[in-house]
Design a protein around this motif. Structure first.
Motif, PDB file in Angstrom:
ATOM      1  N   THR A 182       0.834  -1.210   0.000  1.00  0.00           N
ATOM      2  CA  THR A 182       0.000   0.000   0.000  1.00  0.00           C
ATOM      3  C   THR A 182       0.866   1.256   0.000  1.00  0.00           C
ATOM      4  O   THR A 182       0.621   2.185  -0.785  1.00  0.00           O
ATOM      5  CB  THR A 182      -0.936  -0.003   1.217  1.00  0.00           C
ATOM      6  N   ALA A 183       1.877   1.286   0.847  1.00  0.00           N
ATOM      7  CA  ALA A 183       2.756   2.459   0.916  1.00  0.00           C
ATOM      8  C   ALA A 183       3.514   2.658  -0.391  1.00  0.00           C
ATOM      9  O   ALA A 183       3.732   3.797  -0.813  1.00  0.00           O
ATOM     10  CB  ALA A 183       3.731   2.320   2.090  1.00  0.00           C
ATOM     11  N   THR A 184       3.893   1.565  -1.033  1.00  0.00           N
ATOM     12  CA  THR A 184       4.603   1.674  -2.316  1.00  0.00           C
ATOM     13  C   THR A 184       3.704   2.281  -3.375  1.00  0.00           C
ATOM     14  O   THR A 184       4.130   3.159  -4.134  1.00  0.00           O
ATOM     15  CB  THR A 184       5.108   0.291  -2.758  1.00  0.00           C
ATOM     16  N   PHE A 185       2.450   1.834  -3.440  1.00  0.00           N
ATOM     17  CA  PHE A 185       1.533   2.415  -4.419  1.00  0.00           C
ATOM     18  C   PHE A 185       1.208   3.869  -4.102  1.00  0.00           C
ATOM     19  O   PHE A 185       1.047   4.691  -5.018  1.00  0.00           O
ATOM     20  CB  PHE A 185       0.263   1.570  -4.558  1.00  0.00           C
ATOM     21  N   ILE A 186       1.123   4.212  -2.829  1.00  0.00           N
ATOM     22  CA  ILE A 186       0.932   5.617  -2.449  1.00  0.00           C
ATOM     23  C   ILE A 186       2.137   6.439  -2.892  1.00  0.00           C
ATOM     24  O   ILE A 186       1.989   7.549  -3.407  1.00  0.00           O
ATOM     25  CB  ILE A 186       0.677   5.748  -0.931  1.00  0.00           C
ATOM     26  N   ASN A 187       3.328   5.883  -2.705  1.00  0.00           N
ATOM     27  CA  ASN A 187       4.564   6.536  -3.143  1.00  0.00           C
ATOM     28  C   ASN A 187       4.506   6.840  -4.638  1.00  0.00           C
ATOM     29  O   ASN A 187       4.751   7.974  -5.069  1.00  0.00           O
ATOM     30  CB  ASN A 187       5.756   5.622  -2.814  1.00  0.00           C
ATOM     31  N   LEU A 188       4.171   5.839  -5.430  1.00  0.00           N
ATOM     32  CA  LEU A 188       4.114   6.029  -6.881  1.00  0.00           C
ATOM     33  C   LEU A 188       3.005   7.001  -7.275  1.00  0.00           C
ATOM     34  O   LEU A 188       3.184   7.827  -8.180  1.00  0.00           O
ATOM     35  CB  LEU A 188       3.928   4.684  -7.576  1.00  0.00           C
ATOM     36  N   LYS A 191       3.278  15.408  -5.902  1.00  0.00           N
ATOM     37  CA  LYS A 191       3.351  15.716  -4.475  1.00  0.00           C
ATOM     38  C   LYS A 191       4.630  15.137  -3.880  1.00  0.00           C
ATOM     39  O   LYS A 191       5.310  14.330  -4.505  1.00  0.00           O
ATOM     40  CB  LYS A 191       2.130  15.146  -3.759  1.00  0.00           C
ATOM     41  N   ASP A 192       4.937  15.539  -2.656  1.00  0.00           N
ATOM     42  CA  ASP A 192       6.127  15.024  -1.980  1.00  0.00           C
ATOM     43  C   ASP A 192       5.897  13.555  -1.616  1.00  0.00           C
ATOM     44  O   ASP A 192       4.984  13.224  -0.869  1.00  0.00           O
ATOM     45  CB  ASP A 192       6.424  15.845  -0.728  1.00  0.00           C
ATOM     46  N   TYR A 193       6.720  12.695  -2.125  1.00  0.00           N
ATOM     47  CA  TYR A 193       6.550  11.260  -2.009  1.00  0.00           C
ATOM     48  C   TYR A 193       7.538  10.610  -1.036  1.00  0.00           C
ATOM     49  O   TYR A 193       7.460   9.408  -0.786  1.00  0.00           O
ATOM     50  CB  TYR A 193       6.731  10.604  -3.379  1.00  0.00           C
ATOM     51  N   LYS A 194       8.443  11.374  -0.489  1.00  0.00           N
ATOM     52  CA  LYS A 194       9.555  10.793   0.273  1.00  0.00           C
ATOM     53  C   LYS A 194       9.111  10.070   1.546  1.00  0.00           C
ATOM     54  O   LYS A 194       9.673   9.033   1.896  1.00  0.00           O
ATOM     55  CB  LYS A 194      10.597  11.856   0.568  1.00  0.00           C
ATOM     56  N   LEU A 195       8.104  10.562   2.239  1.00  0.00           N
ATOM     57  CA  LEU A 195       7.615   9.877   3.429  1.00  0.00           C
ATOM     58  C   LEU A 195       7.002   8.528   3.040  1.00  0.00           C
ATOM     59  O   LEU A 195       7.257   7.517   3.692  1.00  0.00           O
ATOM     60  CB  LEU A 195       6.591  10.730   4.178  1.00  0.00           C
ATOM     61  N   ALA A 196       6.219   8.516   1.963  1.00  0.00           N
ATOM     62  CA  ALA A 196       5.622   7.256   1.507  1.00  0.00           C
ATOM     63  C   ALA A 196       6.704   6.273   1.070  1.00  0.00           C
ATOM     64  O   ALA A 196       6.583   5.066   1.308  1.00  0.00           O
ATOM     65  CB  ALA A 196       4.646   7.518   0.359  1.00  0.00           C
ATOM     66  N   MET A 197       7.779   6.773   0.453  1.00  0.00           N
ATOM     67  CA  MET A 197       8.877   5.912   0.057  1.00  0.00           C
ATOM     68  C   MET A 197       9.535   5.298   1.292  1.00  0.00           C
ATOM     69  O   MET A 197       9.795   4.093   1.341  1.00  0.00           O
ATOM     70  CB  MET A 197       9.923   6.691  -0.740  1.00  0.00           C
ATOM     71  N   ALA A 198       9.779   6.112   2.302  1.00  0.00           N
ATOM     72  CA  ALA A 198      10.389   5.612   3.534  1.00  0.00           C
ATOM     73  C   ALA A 198       9.474   4.605   4.220  1.00  0.00           C
ATOM     74  O   ALA A 198       9.942   3.577   4.733  1.00  0.00           O
ATOM     75  CB  ALA A 198      10.700   6.778   4.474  1.00  0.00           C
ATOM     76  N   MET A 199       8.184   4.857   4.205  1.00  0.00           N
ATOM     77  CA  MET A 199       7.244   3.920   4.799  1.00  0.00           C
ATOM     78  C   MET A 199       7.219   2.601   4.038  1.00  0.00           C
ATOM     79  O   MET A 199       7.179   1.529   4.645  1.00  0.00           O
ATOM     80  CB  MET A 199       5.846   4.540   4.858  1.00  0.00           C
ATOM     81  N   GLY A 200       7.236   2.670   2.718  1.00  0.00           N
ATOM     82  CA  GLY A 200       7.240   1.455   1.910  1.00  0.00           C
ATOM     83  C   GLY A 200       8.458   0.600   2.186  1.00  0.00           C
ATOM     84  O   GLY A 200       8.355  -0.620   2.366  1.00  0.00           O
ATOM     85  N   LEU A 201       9.619   1.231   2.245  1.00  0.00           N
ATOM     86  CA  LEU A 201      10.849   0.479   2.522  1.00  0.00           C
ATOM     87  C   LEU A 201      10.881  -0.021   3.962  1.00  0.00           C
ATOM     88  O   LEU A 201      11.346  -1.135   4.234  1.00  0.00           O
ATOM     89  CB  LEU A 201      12.064   1.341   2.210  1.00  0.00           C
ATOM     90  N   SER A 202      10.367   0.766   4.890  1.00  0.00           N
ATOM     91  CA  SER A 202      10.336   0.350   6.295  1.00  0.00           C
ATOM     92  C   SER A 202       9.407  -0.839   6.501  1.00  0.00           C
ATOM     93  O   SER A 202       9.760  -1.800   7.201  1.00  0.00           O
ATOM     94  CB  SER A 202       9.891   1.513   7.178  1.00  0.00           C
ATOM     95  N   PHE A 203       8.239  -0.788   5.896  1.00  0.00           N
ATOM     96  CA  PHE A 203       7.320  -1.916   6.035  1.00  0.00           C
ATOM     97  C   PHE A 203       7.859  -3.166   5.341  1.00  0.00           C
ATOM     98  O   PHE A 203       7.605  -4.283   5.783  1.00  0.00           O
ATOM     99  CB  PHE A 203       5.928  -1.569   5.518  1.00  0.00           C
ATOM    100  N   THR A 204       8.623  -2.987   4.274  1.00  0.00           N
ATOM    101  CA  THR A 204       9.269  -4.132   3.636  1.00  0.00           C
ATOM    102  C   THR A 204      10.262  -4.777   4.602  1.00  0.00           C
ATOM    103  O   THR A 204      10.301  -6.004   4.748  1.00  0.00           O
ATOM    104  CB  THR A 204       9.985  -3.703   2.340  1.00  0.00           C
ATOM    105  N   ALA A 205      11.051  -3.948   5.280  1.00  0.00           N
ATOM    106  CA  ALA A 205      12.004  -4.468   6.259  1.00  0.00           C
ATOM    107  C   ALA A 205      11.279  -5.153   7.418  1.00  0.00           C
ATOM    108  O   ALA A 205      11.690  -6.235   7.865  1.00  0.00           O
ATOM    109  CB  ALA A 205      12.890  -3.341   6.785  1.00  0.00           C
TER     110      ALA A 205
END
Length: 94
Positions: free
Chosen positions: A11-17, A24-38
């Motif tokens: 979900t966070a990855t699709f929000i990022n994209l 819009k600023d996507y950096k928080l969503a990118m960090a969330m996507g990578l964090s949830f992956t970890a």
């Protein structure tokens, strides 16, 4: 737990994209996507650790070989999808 973190990562990855696509600023969503992956990987490792402690060798032999391949592929895709906006932004600056 790993399933919940995995769904949150997707979900966070699709929000990022989506946010990148709308400008819009996507950096928080990118960090969330990578964090949830970890967190997904750590939760899966914890599950496997519990199976080892319980000596559930059937579960280990059935699940781990398939999940190992799936996690390598899905983690690689998650990393690529999450850093794509950054790479595109860098390409457009040049």
């Amino acid at each position: 737990m790993w399933l919940i973190f995995g769904l949150l990562a997707i979900t966070a990855t699709f929000i990022n994209l989506y946010m990148f696509g709308t400008g819009k600023d996507y950096k928080l969503a990118m960090a969330m996507g990578l964090s949830f992956t970890a967190l997904t990987l750590v939760a899966d490792y914890s599950m496997v650790s519990n199976w080892v402690k319980a000596e559930d060798w059937a579960a280990l032999s059935d699940v781990v070989p398939t999940m190992e391949k799936a996690f390598w592929i899905l983690t690689s895709i998650a990393i690529l999808l999450n850093i794509t906006p950054t790479l595109l932004e860098l390409k457009n600056r040049k």
